[in-house]
Write a protein that holds these residues in place. Structure first.
Motif, mmCIF file in Angstrom:
data_model
loop_
_atom_site.group_PDB
_atom_site.id
_atom_site.type_symbol
_atom_site.label_atom_id
_atom_site.label_comp_id
_atom_site.label_asym_id
_atom_site.label_seq_id
_atom_site.Cartn_x
_atom_site.Cartn_y
_atom_site.Cartn_z
ATOM 1 N N CYS A 413 0.840 -1.215 0.000
ATOM 2 C CA CYS A 413 0.000 0.000 0.000
ATOM 3 C C CYS A 413 0.866 1.253 0.000
ATOM 4 O O CYS A 413 0.641 2.182 0.780
ATOM 5 N N LEU A 414 1.867 1.289 -0.857
ATOM 6 C CA LEU A 414 2.735 2.472 -0.877
ATOM 7 C C LEU A 414 2.074 3.612 -1.632
ATOM 8 O O LEU A 414 1.447 3.401 -2.667
ATOM 9 N N ASN A 415 2.228 4.808 -1.134
ATOM 10 C CA ASN A 415 1.749 5.970 -1.883
ATOM 11 C C ASN A 415 2.916 6.560 -2.664
ATOM 12 O O ASN A 415 4.042 6.071 -2.585
ATOM 13 N N ARG A 447 -15.253 11.453 1.110
ATOM 14 C CA ARG A 447 -15.611 10.060 1.407
ATOM 15 C C ARG A 447 -17.074 10.027 1.808
ATOM 16 O O ARG A 447 -17.524 10.882 2.576
ATOM 17 N N TYR A 448 -17.772 9.002 1.339
ATOM 18 C CA TYR A 448 -19.199 8.878 1.646
ATOM 19 C C TYR A 448 -19.441 7.996 2.860
ATOM 20 O O TYR A 448 -18.729 7.010 3.073
ATOM 21 N N SER A 450 -22.847 6.174 5.021
ATOM 22 C CA SER A 450 -24.284 5.941 5.082
ATOM 23 C C SER A 450 -24.786 6.588 6.363
ATOM 24 O O SER A 450 -24.298 6.268 7.445
ATOM 25 N N ALA A 466 -18.387 5.065 11.534
ATOM 26 C CA ALA A 466 -17.250 4.762 10.656
ATOM 27 C C ALA A 466 -16.151 4.014 11.399
ATOM 28 O O ALA A 466 -15.774 4.380 12.511
ATOM 29 N N VAL A 467 -15.654 2.994 10.748
ATOM 30 C CA VAL A 467 -14.529 2.255 11.296
ATOM 31 C C VAL A 467 -13.233 2.908 10.831
ATOM 32 O O VAL A 467 -13.108 3.282 9.666
ATOM 33 N N GLU A 469 -9.724 3.226 9.433
ATOM 34 C CA GLU A 469 -8.881 2.387 8.580
ATOM 35 C C GLU A 469 -7.459 2.322 9.106
ATOM 36 O O GLU A 469 -6.754 3.332 9.110
ATOM 37 N N PHE A 480 -0.810 0.874 7.488
ATOM 38 C CA PHE A 480 -1.452 1.749 6.510
ATOM 39 C C PHE A 480 -2.611 2.462 7.198
ATOM 40 O O PHE A 480 -3.387 1.855 7.920
ATOM 41 N N GLY A 482 -5.979 5.051 6.786
ATOM 42 C CA GLY A 482 -6.929 5.704 5.884
ATOM 43 C C GLY A 482 -6.930 7.209 6.074
ATOM 44 O O GLY A 482 -6.716 7.707 7.183
ATOM 45 N N TRP A 690 -20.229 -1.000 -0.372
ATOM 46 C CA TRP A 690 -18.998 -0.304 -0.758
ATOM 47 C C TRP A 690 -17.805 -1.197 -0.604
ATOM 48 O O TRP A 690 -17.906 -2.268 -0.039
HETATM 49 P P1 FAD Z 1 -8.617 5.552 2.332
HETATM 50 O O1 FAD Z 1 -7.398 6.310 2.569
HETATM 51 O O2 FAD Z 1 -9.539 6.040 1.302
HETATM 52 O O3 FAD Z 1 -8.243 4.036 2.050
HETATM 53 C C1 FAD Z 1 -9.272 3.111 1.774
HETATM 54 C C2 FAD Z 1 -8.726 1.855 1.131
HETATM 55 O O4 FAD Z 1 -8.128 2.166 -0.121
HETATM 56 C C3 FAD Z 1 -7.643 1.147 1.912
HETATM 57 O O5 FAD Z 1 -8.168 0.255 2.844
HETATM 58 C C4 FAD Z 1 -6.876 0.427 0.849
HETATM 59 O O6 FAD Z 1 -7.540 -0.762 0.526
HETATM 60 C C5 FAD Z 1 -7.006 1.349 -0.338
HETATM 61 N N1 FAD Z 1 -5.803 2.177 -0.453
HETATM 62 C C6 FAD Z 1 -5.669 3.464 -0.067
HETATM 63 N N2 FAD Z 1 -4.433 3.904 -0.328
HETATM 64 C C7 FAD Z 1 -3.773 2.886 -0.894
HETATM 65 C C8 FAD Z 1 -2.456 2.735 -1.410
HETATM 66 N N3 FAD Z 1 -1.564 3.720 -1.382
HETATM 67 N N4 FAD Z 1 -2.124 1.546 -1.942
HETATM 68 C C9 FAD Z 1 -3.014 0.547 -1.982
HETATM 69 N N5 FAD Z 1 -4.269 0.632 -1.512
HETATM 70 C C10 FAD Z 1 -4.642 1.777 -0.973
HETATM 71 N N6 FAD Z 1 -17.510 3.399 5.751
HETATM 72 C C11 FAD Z 1 -17.894 3.318 7.052
HETATM 73 O O7 FAD Z 1 -17.061 3.086 7.939
HETATM 74 N N7 FAD Z 1 -19.207 3.505 7.420
HETATM 75 C C12 FAD Z 1 -20.175 3.767 6.483
HETATM 76 O O8 FAD Z 1 -21.352 3.932 6.838
HETATM 77 C C13 FAD Z 1 -19.790 3.854 5.109
HETATM 78 N N8 FAD Z 1 -20.714 4.087 4.142
HETATM 79 C C14 FAD Z 1 -20.310 4.164 2.841
HETATM 80 C C15 FAD Z 1 -21.275 4.411 1.856
HETATM 81 C C16 FAD Z 1 -20.897 4.520 0.521
HETATM 82 C C17 FAD Z 1 -21.934 4.793 -0.538
HETATM 83 C C18 FAD Z 1 -19.529 4.362 0.190
HETATM 84 C C19 FAD Z 1 -19.096 4.478 -1.249
HETATM 85 C C20 FAD Z 1 -18.597 4.106 1.149
HETATM 86 C C21 FAD Z 1 -18.964 4.008 2.487
HETATM 87 N N9 FAD Z 1 -18.011 3.771 3.472
HETATM 88 C C22 FAD Z 1 -18.420 3.677 4.783
HETATM 89 C C23 FAD Z 1 -16.563 3.702 3.167
HETATM 90 C C24 FAD Z 1 -15.942 5.115 3.327
HETATM 91 O O9 FAD Z 1 -16.424 5.974 2.311
HETATM 92 C C25 FAD Z 1 -14.408 5.134 3.216
HETATM 93 O O10 FAD Z 1 -14.028 4.453 2.064
HETATM 94 C C26 FAD Z 1 -13.719 4.522 4.384
HETATM 95 O O11 FAD Z 1 -14.114 5.202 5.569
HETATM 96 C C27 FAD Z 1 -12.205 4.600 4.262
HETATM 97 O O12 FAD Z 1 -11.828 5.934 4.044
HETATM 98 P P2 FAD Z 1 -10.366 6.457 4.390
HETATM 99 O O13 FAD Z 1 -10.194 7.770 3.729
HETATM 100 O O14 FAD Z 1 -10.109 6.392 5.847
HETATM 101 O O15 FAD Z 1 -9.434 5.383 3.702
#
Ligand code: FAD
Length: 690
Positions: A413-415, A447-448, A450, A466-467, A469, A480, A482, A690
């Motif tokens: 998961c490197l950026n 980020r969306y 529900s 929300a959990v 990440e 890694f 989120g 999702w």
């Molecule tokens: P991000 O930084 O976006 O990372 C998410 C994932 O992307 C990682 O786990 C990994 O798999 C991948 N990723 C990111 N960066 C890399 C990288 N450099 N290399 C490889 N892989 C990578 N979430 C909830 O907890 N509760 C909800 O009710 C909920 N509802 C949703 C409803 C909809 C319609 C949608 C589309 C999504 C929903 N989600 C929900 C998910 C939420 O939108 C986010 O995706 C989630 O919270 C993670 O966001 P983040 O920015 O913390 O993680």
């Protein structure tokens, strides 16, 4: 002032841009900007711009237009990449355009020496993306009416098509499939295959790369194009604004538009204009061994925003300070981070994806998705700017060898920052033009979530569940993290008394640009969804929502509870919830008991704990155990809902439902599957996954 490399690149870019402009725009364009309307003037877009696609192409001297239907930015990104590649490899005069910005009744007048490319995402249950609705309705209508009398109507049109979809959905890539069919029916000529990328299998990027090469070959042959050595032409000029101080009122420090910069944000609040909402309460629903789950209450009473139970709220995140620092550092921008710059598009059809003048820091912190997965194509394009020969060779190898890239980059998961630092062993990448970064690093996406509250109960307070990440990965020292969920965690910690929260060592500019988010605010907008309770409250509902998939069902249950309190008769309301352990991550345990007290036998929660007892039990197992009752409720026209993990759970629930119908009704499997499909078509089976 001394000229450094970046200044020279900037000057060169301006010079090239000017020459190109004078010689009639030999540039490919990129249109990444969702806020375009709010500051279009600053970027040279003309007022009263034409919606006539043919006129636009003539005006700009273009022979290739790439139209995108995009919801989350990926299709838009691919469109930009096609534009860039068409220009640099084949000298095509390309431009990118939002489907929403044009009319389609003169697609028949696009001359046959030009090509129209469609990059189309399928959204939700086979729907077009918001910006593609009008186009989709037009092109798939019975006999759309065109400007000329051609027979066949689109006999002159050459087109290319790529779709972005998710095979876990019933209507996989239906946008590109249906549009392709409609165009062919109208006599248009497709060049190459209609490509399909699959997010469900996690192969979107590789599907795109595998599709585009044969497409280019076919296109080059059809249009008589000759491939040349790819040359990088910047699309944007970056001008140092030594006349402006960071604190000058006209400088954008991360605000999405002028109203926000000037401290006068006004509605309508939407995907282009977030509401800076106060968080009224936040806490952790559970917190065990690096797994955190947040509950937040977001107050929208100060805005014109509204929502209905089942809608989604979009959170606009901010990048973590540590990631911003690393990014600026690897490109040797640390000392210049607060310098004011103006970014200008070098030709009229391109738009800058954020408002300027601004600073490097603000662009990276608020507008760039600097932590997301990186495309091999971007890696390949950076090879030319490597700090030494060894790094250049490594970048070329990563860019061209899919398996090698996977083993070195994807699995960890490197950026982008981490890849570059690893490749160059920490040496800075001083030669990379900032324009290339603006073009290649995706725009930071909201980020969306529900919505987990009921609009009947609290119309002006939105809750999210929300959990956070956080994943420990082999071969990586730090887990890694989120982007959005760790930002939310920091907001929660600040709200609960920590003045400088650093969850997992990450810190945030938590008070936002010009401290406008202070007092615990978060930028949001609402997206309306079709995921809704039946309008008749006496209809039974069956809900399957393990983990955070329970979010909208908390809203549904609270809604029915409120209805009952208001004296309404409500139907059977049954929730299948699953998690690891009853004592660990059982969400809203008390609330279900309270609901039970109001709803009595009308409400039931069926539990599946996967890490208790000797056997793993999941919601789909529980569903199967209740086959008889589920079938009976469906016969009473119960609505069936699934929310959460799209890849595994939702798919299994779908198949279990088929099995239940097959066994309980004594019908063949195929017939049962048909019934499930019909239920979906009739909105009796709804998914929020999702
Ligand atoms: P991000 O930084 O976006 O990372 C998410 C994932 O992307 C990682 O786990 C990994 O798999 C991948 N990723 C990111 N960066 C890399 C990288 N450099 N290399 C490889 N892989 C990578 N979430 C909830 O907890 N509760 C909800 O009710 C909920 N509802 C949703 C409803 C909809 C319609 C949608 C589309 C999504 C929903 N989600 C929900 C998910 C939420 O939108 C986010 O995706 C989630 O919270 C993670 O966001 P983040 O920015 O913390 O993680």
């Amino acid at each position: 002032a001394e000229l450094d490399t970046l200044d020279i690149i900037v000057l060169a870019a301006i010079l090239v841009g000017t020459v190109a402009y004078l010689t009639k725009g030999k540039y490919w364009a990129v249109t990444k900007d969702p806020y375009a309307t709010s500051f279009a003037g600053a970027n040279g877009a003309k007022a009263g711009k034409t919606r006539n696609i043919v006129e636009k192409m003539e005006e700009e001297g273009k022979n290739c237009i790439i139209l995108y239907g995009s919801q989350t930015g990926t299709a838009e990104d691919y469109a930009s990449r096609l534009a860039k590649e068409g220009k640099s490899r084949f000298g095509l005069e390309t431009m990118v355009a939002d489907l929403e910005d044009y009319d389609y009744d003169n697609l028949d007048a696009v001359p046959s020496d030009k090509v129209v490319m469609f990059v189309l995402a399928t959204y939700g249950e086979g729907e077009p993306t918001d910006n593609a609705v009008d186009f989709y309705e037009f092109i798939t209508s019975e006999g759309p009416s065109f400007s000329l009398d051609n027979d066949p109507a689109l006999g002159n049109l050459n087109f290319v098509a790529f779709g972005l979809g998710n095979n876990t959905y019933e209507h996989y890539n239906s946008m590109v499939r249906n549009v392709n069919k409609a165009l062919e029916k109208l006599g248009a000529h497709r060049i190459g295959d209609a490509g399909e990328g699959d997010d469900g299998a996690g192969t979107m990027e590789e599907d795109f790369l595998a599709w585009k090469d044969p497409m280019w070959t076919a296109l080059a042959e059809k249009m008589g194009l000759e491939e040349r050595e790819a040359v990088y032409d910047p699309i944007f000029s970056i001008v140092d604004r030594e006349d402006l101080d960071r604190d000058a009122p006209e400088v954008y420090l991360g605000e999405p538009n002028k109203m926000h910069r000037d401290g006068t944000p006004k509605g309508p609040f939407n995907a282009h204009n977030p509401y800076i909402a106060p968080i009224s309460k936040s806490h952790e629903l559970f917190n065990v061994k690096d797994r955190n789950c947040l509950h937040m209450e977001i107050d929208i009473s100060g805005s014109n925003l509204s929502y209905q139970t089942g809608d989604h709220v979009a959170v606009w995140p901010t990048n973590a300070g540590e990631e911003v620092d690393r990014f600026l550092d690897i490109f040797d921008l640390t000392t210049k981070r607060n310098h004011v710059i103006s970014v200008k598009a070098l030709e009229p059809t391109a738009k800058v994806p954020f408002p300027t003048p601004t600073t490097f820091d603000a662009v990276v912190r608020y507008h760039m998705e600097i932590c997301s997965p990186v495309s091999r194509q971007f890696i390949a394009s950076l090879a030319a700017f490597a700090p030494d020969e060894q790094s250049k060779a490594e970048m070329t190898k990563l860019g061209s060898d899919k398996d090698y890239f996977h083993s070195k980059v994807n699995v960890h998961c490197l950026n982008i920052t981490r890849i570059l630092a690893t490749v160059s062993k920490g040496k800075k990448w001083t030669n990379v033009p900032f324009s290339l970064l603006i073009e290649s690093v995706t725009k930071l996406q909201p980020r969306y979530y529900s919505i987990s509250s009921s609009s009947l109960e609290q119309p002006k307070m939105i809750s999210i569940t929300a959990v956070v990440e956080s994943q420990s990965l082999p071969g990586r020292e730090d887990p890694f993290k989120g982007v959005s969920t760790n930002y939310l965690l920091a907001l929660k910690e600040k709200q609960n008394g920590d003045p400088n929260p650093t969850p997992f060592g990450l810190s945030y500019e938590i008070t936002g640009p010009r401290n406008r988010f202070d007092g615990i605010h978060v930028p949001v907008h609402v997206r309306h969804s079709n995921f809704k309770l039946p309008s008749d409250p006496t209809k039974p509902v069956i809900m399957v929502g393990p983990g955070t998939g329970v979010a909208p069902f908390r809203g549904f249950v609270r809604e029915r509870r409120k209805m009952a309190e208001n004296g309404k008769d409500v139907g059977k309301t049954i929730l299948f919830f699953g998690c690891r352990k009853s004592a660990e991550d059982f969400l809203y345990e008390k609330e279900w008991e309270e609901a039970k007290q109001v709803l009595g036998d009308k409400f039931e929660i069926v539990l599946a704990f996967s890490r208790e007892g000797s056997k793993k039990v999941y919601v789909q197992n529980r569903l199967k155990e209740r086959a008889k009752e589920v079938n009976e409720l469906l016969q009473q026209k119960a609505y069936f809902y699934v929310c959460g993990d799209a890849a595994n759970m939702a798919r299994e629930v779908n198949s279990v439902l088929g099995q239940i119908l097959c066994e309980e009704r004594g019908i063949p499997e195929a017939k049962a599957e048909d019934i499930v499909k019909q239920m979906r078509a009739a909105n009796q089976y709804q998914e929020d996954v999702w």
